[in-house]
Scaffold this motif. Structure first.
Motif, PDB file in Angstrom:
ATOM      1  N   CYS A  78      13.197 -27.037  37.447  1.00 47.19           N
ATOM      2  CA  CYS A  78      12.842 -25.457  37.449  1.00 47.19           C
ATOM      3  C   CYS A  78      11.515 -25.377  37.828  1.00 47.19           C
ATOM      4  N   MET A  79      10.402 -26.234  37.553  1.00 47.20           N
ATOM      5  CA  MET A  79       9.040 -26.164  37.994  1.00 47.20           C
ATOM      6  C   MET A  79       8.431 -25.163  36.983  1.00 47.20           C
ATOM      7  N   MET A  80       8.856 -24.686  36.157  1.00 44.11           N
ATOM      8  CA  MET A  80       8.235 -23.769  35.253  1.00 44.11           C
ATOM      9  C   MET A  80       8.329 -24.021  33.627  1.00 44.11           C
ATOM     10  N   GLY A  81       8.699 -25.297  33.294  1.00 50.53           N
ATOM     11  CA  GLY A  81       8.891 -25.331  31.773  1.00 50.53           C
ATOM     12  C   GLY A  81       9.966 -25.015  31.121  1.00 50.53           C
ATOM     13  N   VAL A  82      11.031 -24.912  31.839  1.00 48.91           N
ATOM     14  CA  VAL A  82      12.069 -24.369  30.826  1.00 48.91           C
ATOM     15  C   VAL A  82      13.292 -25.519  30.830  1.00 48.91           C
ATOM     16  N   CYS A  83      13.497 -26.095  31.730  1.00 42.92           N
ATOM     17  CA  CYS A  83      14.474 -26.903  32.076  1.00 42.92           C
ATOM     18  C   CYS A  83      14.584 -28.176  31.408  1.00 42.92           C
ATOM     19  N   PHE A  84      13.368 -28.881  31.219  1.00 42.54           N
ATOM     20  CA  PHE A  84      13.011 -30.170  30.709  1.00 42.54           C
ATOM     21  C   PHE A  84      13.702 -31.210  31.284  1.00 42.54           C
ATOM     22  N   ASP A  85      14.227 -31.034  32.595  1.00 42.09           N
ATOM     23  CA  ASP A  85      14.582 -32.094  33.548  1.00 42.09           C
ATOM     24  C   ASP A  85      13.492 -33.057  34.048  1.00 42.09           C
ATOM     25  N   CYS A  86      12.121 -32.722  33.543  1.00 40.13           N
ATOM     26  CA  CYS A  86      11.172 -33.383  34.675  1.00 40.13           C
ATOM     27  C   CYS A  86      10.407 -34.321  33.410  1.00 40.13           C
TER      28      CYS A  86
END
Ligand SMILES: Cc1cc2nc3c(=O)[nH]c(=O)nc-3n(C[C@H](O)[C@H](O)[C@H](O)COP(=O)(O)OP(=O)(O)OC[C@H]3O[C@@H](n4cnc5c(N)ncnc54)[C@H](O)[C@@H]3O)c2cc1C
Ligand code: FES
Lengths: 86, 368
Positions: A42-50
């Motif tokens: 998502c690159m904005m802090g919501v998906c936690f995939d990073c």
């Protein structure tokens, strides 16, 4: 900075996630439940995939951290441990 | 148009769905009408405990009812899993109440003795001093002055329980209609007429009102007082961790997927918005109990509204004015789910083998 020991270059102001995606498309973490690979999404802090480990700190959201000289980044494997030094 | 249905359950939370499953298993044609996603739903915000400690110390029928429910949980989880393939992650290996205040610890020990007296054999608990506890749980915080432990306490994954109840009901023939808020219910010469907010009318022969906080509004239309109120509870969810916590407590539990749920505030509030003060308190409590949690990150928090009766015990009420109308509401709907899906359904059916539930009659509030 480095990812799993290999050099990663980033432009000033870029997030760690962007720099990792710019490198290649290999998984940057594996999930705790199924063990599947993930990359920043998502690159904005919501998906936690990073999630990655940065300078020894586990489960850091790479998209929320600005890249800095010398950062040591590691793949996040599954869930973190309780207590320091994990 | 929805075909005529003999029994309507109003409310599709864990209470309504458990009752629906029970009645469908008994061969009834059951229709569940559930409200809108904007409703306050305790089912989606709860803590997932199957908990006995402190349940009914001052009310023996509730102590016994909760005890039977906890004992029935293992079989119930198997039943749900056989109907749906869903594992609700029941873990019933005992639970702790931790205390940081010696007087509260002492007081709670008394309560458990009272509860044990009401329950007789089969119920056991321990009061553990700080020394006992740090021997059993090395790593426990020094601020903890003592703990009580009950081997029957446990927990489930509450969201999976909700899904499993719905699927199990459907497997037994329950028809579930979502986004179906009921505006009013009216008793007719024969049965009941339910008016949905979308204007549709549904005629049924029985109505079981399980609408959680929504029952306060619908209850009086069927002659119930439905004296229920909202009690707010807040909780924190942490990141997933690989290590298993060596304990379950009423305020800190690790869900089967690794994250921790930290909770337990109680506030008289009608909204489901969190407060920084309570969240800070919860985080401090968790670190006092288990100092190694200090650097675990909190990912989410929420507040949810409990469905509370004046004395905290369930209301199981048959309408005196309108035969065929029932009110079913409780706090601790997770703990009691196995009985709602079996014994309570017998009671609604007026089965001669049904348990006597007068102690949960709402008229107790008028008499006292
Ligand atoms: C923070 C918190 C922690 C908790 N912890 C635990 C615990 O650890 N263990 C435990 O056993 N219990 C616990 N509980 C209590 C438990 O969650 C509740 O007892 C249970 O969820 C109540 O279920 P319910 O179906 O009665 O209510 P709800 O979940 O509120 O469901 C009511 C349903 O009725 C519907 N509805 C409302 N009005 C209408 C209408 N007019 N027409 C149609 N449908 C309508 C709503 O949409 C909703 O789906 C906790 C509760 C909270 C809030
Ligand atoms: S990419 Fe979604 S949280 Fe970082």
């Amino acid at each position: 900075m480095s990812f799993e020991g290999a050099e990663v270059l980033a432009r000033p102001g870029e997030s760690v996630a962007a720099a990792l995606l710019g490198r290649d498309s290999a998984a940057t973490r594996t999930t705790p439940v199924s063990g599947a690979g993930r990359t920043p999404f998502c690159m904005m802090g919501v998906c936690f995939d990073c999630l990655v480990t940065i300078d020894g700190l586990p489960n850091v959201q790479a998209c929320m951290v600005e890249a800095r000289e010398g950062m040591v980044i590691r793949r996040q494997h599954g869930a973190r441990r309780i207590g320091k030094g994990s | 148009m929805v075909p005529q249905s003999p029994t309507a359950i109003i409310g599709g939370g864990i209470v309504g769905l458990a009752v629906a499953l029970g009645l469908a298993t008994r061969g009834h044609n059951v229709l569940v009408l559930d409200g809108s996603d904007q409703d306050m739903r305790a089912t989606q915000g709860n803590f997932g405990l199957v908990w006995l400690q402190g349940k009914g110390a001052g009310h023996a029928p509730y102590a016994r009812w909760s005890f039977q429910a906890a004992q029935a949980w293992a079989g119930f989880a198997d039943w749900l899993s056989s109907l749906t393939g869903i594992d609700v992650a029941l873990c019933q290996q005992g639970g702790y109440e931790f205390f940081t205040d010696a007087r509260e610890f002492e007081g709670f020990g008394q309560e458990l003795r009272q509860q044990a007296a009401a329950l007789g054999e089969g119920f056991s608990f321990e009061c553990l001093s700080q020394g006992d506890l740090s021997h059993r749980l090395p790593g426990i915080g020094r601020a903890v002055v003592g703990a009580t432990f009950c081997p029957l306490d446990g927990h489930v994954n509450p969201l999976r329980l909700h899904v499993a109840l719905r699927k199990a009901g459907q497997a037994e023939g329950v028809r579930f209609v979502g986004d179906a808020r009921v505006a009013s219910v009216r008793a007719k010469a024969e049965g009941f007429e339910i008016l949905r907010e979308n204007g549709e009318t549904i005629c049924v022969s029985r109505v079981v009102l399980c609408a959680g906080l929504g029952a306060a509004h619908l209850g009086p239309q069927l002659g119930f007082c439905a004296p229920i109120r909202a009690q707010q509870g807040e909780l924190l969810i942490t990141e997933r961790v690989a290590d298993r916590l060596p304990f379950l407590s009423s305020t800190i539990r690790q869900v089967d997927e690794g994250g921790l749920q930290i909770g337990g505030t109680k506030a008289e509030a009608e909204n489901d918005v969190e407060t920084t003060e309570h969240m800070v308190g919860l985080a401090q409590h968790a670190v006092q109990v288990w100092p190694r949690l200090a650097d675990i990150r909190v990912l989410r928090s929420w507040a949810a509204l409990r469905v509370m009766t004046p004395d905290g015990y369930p209301i199981y009420q048959r309408s005196t004015d309108y035969p065929g109308a029932f009110l079913v509401t409780c706090h601790s709907g997770v703990t009691l789910a196995p009985l709602h899906a079996t014994r309570l359904a017998e009671w609604i059916d007026e089965d001669p083998a049904a348990p006597k539930l007068e102690a949960f009659d709402e008229r107790r509030f008028a008499l006292s």
